[in-house]
Write a protein that holds these residues in place. Sequence first.
Motif, PDB file in Angstrom:
ATOM      1  N   THR A   1      -2.030  -4.131   4.566  1.00  0.00           N
ATOM      2  CA  THR A   1      -2.290  -5.526   4.223  1.00  0.00           C
ATOM      3  C   THR A   1      -2.747  -5.561   2.768  1.00  0.00           C
ATOM      4  O   THR A   1      -2.988  -4.526   2.153  1.00  0.00           O
ATOM      5  CB  THR A   1      -3.379  -6.136   5.118  1.00  0.00           C
ATOM      6  N   ASN A   2      -2.891  -6.751   2.235  1.00  0.00           N
ATOM      7  CA  ASN A   2      -3.371  -6.873   0.858  1.00  0.00           C
ATOM      8  C   ASN A   2      -4.816  -6.404   0.718  1.00  0.00           C
ATOM      9  O   ASN A   2      -5.277  -6.085  -0.375  1.00  0.00           O
ATOM     10  CB  ASN A   2      -3.259  -8.325   0.386  1.00  0.00           C
ATOM     11  N   LYS A   3      -5.545  -6.363   1.856  1.00  0.00           N
ATOM     12  CA  LYS A   3      -6.962  -5.978   1.821  1.00  0.00           C
ATOM     13  C   LYS A   3      -7.205  -4.548   2.294  1.00  0.00           C
ATOM     14  O   LYS A   3      -8.314  -4.046   2.182  1.00  0.00           O
ATOM     15  CB  LYS A   3      -7.770  -6.940   2.690  1.00  0.00           C
TER      16      LYS A   3
ATOM     17  N   GLN B   1       0.855  -1.181   0.000  1.00  0.00           N
ATOM     18  CA  GLN B   1       0.000   0.000   0.000  1.00  0.00           C
ATOM     19  C   GLN B   1       0.899   1.242   0.000  1.00  0.00           C
ATOM     20  O   GLN B   1       2.068   1.187   0.358  1.00  0.00           O
ATOM     21  CB  GLN B   1      -0.909   0.030   1.239  1.00  0.00           C
TER      22      GLN B   1
ATOM     23  N   GLU C   1      -8.926  -4.513  11.643  1.00  0.00           N
ATOM     24  CA  GLU C   1      -8.162  -5.112  10.546  1.00  0.00           C
ATOM     25  C   GLU C   1      -8.776  -4.774   9.193  1.00  0.00           C
ATOM     26  O   GLU C   1      -9.985  -4.587   9.060  1.00  0.00           O
ATOM     27  CB  GLU C   1      -8.117  -6.630  10.702  1.00  0.00           C
ATOM     28  N   ASP C   2      -7.913  -4.718   8.177  1.00  0.00           N
ATOM     29  CA  ASP C   2      -8.310  -4.628   6.769  1.00  0.00           C
ATOM     30  C   ASP C   2      -9.302  -3.493   6.509  1.00  0.00           C
ATOM     31  O   ASP C   2     -10.330  -3.665   5.854  1.00  0.00           O
ATOM     32  CB  ASP C   2      -8.905  -5.973   6.302  1.00  0.00           C
TER      33      ASP C   2
ATOM     34  N   TRP D   1      -5.821  -1.826   5.611  1.00  0.00           N
ATOM     35  CA  TRP D   1      -4.908  -1.359   6.653  1.00  0.00           C
ATOM     36  C   TRP D   1      -5.314  -1.949   8.000  1.00  0.00           C
ATOM     37  O   TRP D   1      -6.486  -1.954   8.349  1.00  0.00           O
ATOM     38  CB  TRP D   1      -4.940   0.169   6.765  1.00  0.00           C
ATOM     39  N   ASN D   2      -4.332  -2.412   8.757  1.00  0.00           N
ATOM     40  CA  ASN D   2      -4.552  -2.810  10.141  1.00  0.00           C
ATOM     41  C   ASN D   2      -4.212  -1.629  11.047  1.00  0.00           C
ATOM     42  O   ASN D   2      -3.211  -0.938  10.827  1.00  0.00           O
ATOM     43  CB  ASN D   2      -3.693  -4.011  10.527  1.00  0.00           C
TER      44      ASN D   2
ATOM     45  N   GLU E   1       7.215  -3.908   8.434  1.00  0.00           N
ATOM     46  CA  GLU E   1       7.154  -2.939   9.529  1.00  0.00           C
ATOM     47  C   GLU E   1       8.394  -2.052   9.653  1.00  0.00           C
ATOM     48  O   GLU E   1       8.897  -1.813  10.750  1.00  0.00           O
ATOM     49  CB  GLU E   1       6.943  -3.688  10.847  1.00  0.00           C
TER      50      GLU E   1
ATOM     51  N   CYS F   1       3.972  -2.440   4.544  1.00  0.00           N
ATOM     52  CA  CYS F   1       3.791  -3.889   4.481  1.00  0.00           C
ATOM     53  C   CYS F   1       4.085  -4.469   5.859  1.00  0.00           C
ATOM     54  O   CYS F   1       4.465  -3.755   6.791  1.00  0.00           O
ATOM     55  CB  CYS F   1       4.694  -4.526   3.420  1.00  0.00           C
ATOM     56  N   ALA F   2       3.970  -5.772   5.988  1.00  0.00           N
ATOM     57  CA  ALA F   2       4.125  -6.429   7.291  1.00  0.00           C
ATOM     58  C   ALA F   2       5.572  -6.452   7.769  1.00  0.00           C
ATOM     59  O   ALA F   2       5.826  -6.819   8.927  1.00  0.00           O
ATOM     60  CB  ALA F   2       3.575  -7.858   7.205  1.00  0.00           C
TER      61      ALA F   2
END
Length: 895
Positions: free
Chosen positions: A729-731, A683, A753-754, A733-734, A715, A712-713
């Motif tokens: 995330t791929n979907k 993202q 999440e997401d 934002w957390n 971090e 991305c994860a």
Amino acid sequence: MTSSETAAPLDASPLISAASTAPSLDDQRIVVVGGGMTGHRFAARLQAQDPQGAWRLTVIGEEPQQPYDRVHLSNWFTRKDASMLALDTAVWDDPRIELVTGDKVKAIDRDAQTVTTAAGVVHPYDRLVLATGSWAWAPRAEGKDLPGSFSYRTVEDVENLAAWVADRSQALARPLRGVVVGGGVLGLEAAAALKNMEVDTTVVEFADRLMSVQLDQGGGEMLRLLIEDLGIHVRTGVGASRFTAAEDGAMGTAHLSDDSEVPADVVVFSTGIRPRDRVAREAGLAIGERGGVIVGETCQTSDPSIWAIGECASYEGVCAGLIAPGNDMADVVVDALLGGDRTHHRADDGTKLKGVGVEAAAFGDVNAVSAGALEVSFVDPVHRNYRKLVMSDDAKILLGGVFVGDIELYSALRPLIGRELGADPSAVIAPEGAGDAMAGAELPDDAVVCSCNNVAAGTIREAVTEHDCHTVGAIKECTKAGTVCGSCVPTLTKLLNKELEKSGIAVSKALCEHFAMPRAELFKLVEEGGQETFTEVVTAHGRGRGCAVCRPVVASILSTLGAITGRRHNPVGRQLGALQDTNDFVMANIQKDGTYSVIPAIPAGEITPDKLMVIAEVAKDYGLYVKLNGAQRIGMFGARLEQLPEIWKRLVDAGFQSGHAYGKSLRMVKACLGTNWCRFGVQDSTTLAVAFEKRYRGLRSPHKIKISVSGCARECAEAQGKDVGIIATNKGWNLYVGGNGGMTPAHGKLLAEDLDEVTLQRCIDRFLMLYIREADKVQRTARWVEEYPGGIEELRRVIVDDTLGIGEQLEKAMQRHVDSYVDEWAEAVYNPERAAKFVSFVNAPDQSDPQLAYVIERGQPRPAQPGETDTFPTMQAASQHAMAHPGTADADLEN
């Protein structure tokens, strides 16, 4: 209806982009039609929230008395003195407020915007509030108007009733026989009043049980036994069809629908109420199918200049007959008139029988009509006790309760409606377990204990620990809890005892010696009271002249409220300078040698070469020490006070804002490269971080706020260690909240999440604004989240699911901050009055501090330590020497 039933979950609808314009009440004529409890509440709240307003308020009451406590009407019989019921009379001392008693409004002219009273007085209005209440309805029955028939609704009613009983018993020279038509709460109170006047009393109730609206079948039957134990006769399942006179023409006999007869020298009708909507109906306002003036969630009627509150108002087709909804409606209308956005929502407030001599109370789904509802009951006919809990199908969520005979559990359980009970319901109501099963249970702070005045358990706890309220009386005076119907007093007592047990010695959490409440409570008081200066705040809520602790806190509160309430905008550093500590007043961090730092805002750490050159030129020209910090910012240190406006001007002209690196506010929004450059990014973290830094800049808060966005994860931006952390995330934002570094590091907790970007922003808006409103002074988000009642799960329900129904309010408050933001550094540069304050010596504006001394280290100047030699008197001199001898820096690095 509970708040959770009305709250809408988050969606992806567009955010409001502009703050609403707050209407002004200056020179506005406000008329309240109705001098009851709700009309009094409106007047008192308007006075409290706008103490300096230039409005004029007229309250017109039909009764000859000043507004009184109708809830405790039966207390009149203890002293037969109406003055004991009078509500706070101090409100009528306000010269802006006129109270008219003993005159009834007969007509409303909406075109001319006037009301006309029975006395022929015409009152013009700009805003009209209908608080006409309700009237006591009686069934159509032959003879119901015979002498000796009464309602039980007003002071005049009880005065006439008592006089009739005294005179009639003397005339007949025998005890009287009485009938009360209606077995509800007021009917039973009337029956108890007659019984106490030695009238042989029978209650006639058409339904199959007493208090049929509030109690289930089992509770109603147990209540009948208790009422009969008092010597009051009860007839259920029958109605009063007609009444006949005695030989002298007064009331003599009640004829019931089953063809039976009951002697009746006095009859009291308590068969329900109807909204008093005649004057509104004749004025052409929209009226509900079951009566009442139709209102929406703002209590506005079909006429935009008219509002209706209390029992005359029909909200969602219902006219509430309780004081709590009326109080809330009054608060909502006052808030609306002052430019706020509060809305009215109905909640199950429960019902408690009082003034009778027996105990009965109920709340929620008493008849277990909810899908899958479970009933857990305990019946003790010998000791006349009945308890029932209605639970969700998994026996966890409390849906309702009925208590007759022993209602000790009522006040403790009612605030938990719609929440997890936290114990085995059987153990809670069983006699051997009733005391122990809930012994360790803690009411959540946001659980409303006093529904009449909307006082939560947290407020009660604060009264004990922070206001030194060590008696129930002190709690009542401090919070107003328990001052209306009194049903919450047992819970107040339990909360008091538990808090005293915890502390041993009451430990105050007062802001300081001048304010006996914490920051969060002071924030709410100032928000509701509308104070705009420290003097007004300390006069209203504190004492003395303030100190180094409370004055900056009050400055921060006033600045925040100025931006989010619409009352005014008052950025820190303008009118509030005298209250602030040095950093806030100067808008820069003071350093160990008395000079200041300048740290321009660089959203997401993204900067152009041209802007980099401006920073380099400023640092070079003023000889400032330069260091990159962990927040992706370039810090310049060593600026003298008188140099700050000059430095800021060059930065402002280049498109910088100096940044809030000094205050209790947003420090930065950090970001990684994201999808712009990084091959792992999923993202665009940089663009999002830039947008959020611009959105939340200048946001004053209890402590500094740091935000980070990782693409991305992996971090790279270390988002989970920030007050607000966002990870792609791929979907979507957390969202993590409550992280921080420092002396006591904390890992952020996952809130949602997401999320799409719109919903993500709404969640952050809500979280930050709730934190600003509720946190204590200098309390980081980490500690606030850790201590939040119910933990992250409850915070998730409040923020994401909006179970309290405050989400929109928090979002609007944040949007008003965004729309009212002012670049304080630009203002200081271009406002001569402000710029003139930046001098080290008032009597010698061009002179710098002669005690300053600097040495060169690694090619840059720093403050000299005691005993160091080869010093320079200014940063600029040291810097120029370093540039003239560049080899010194290389040698330092080698060493």
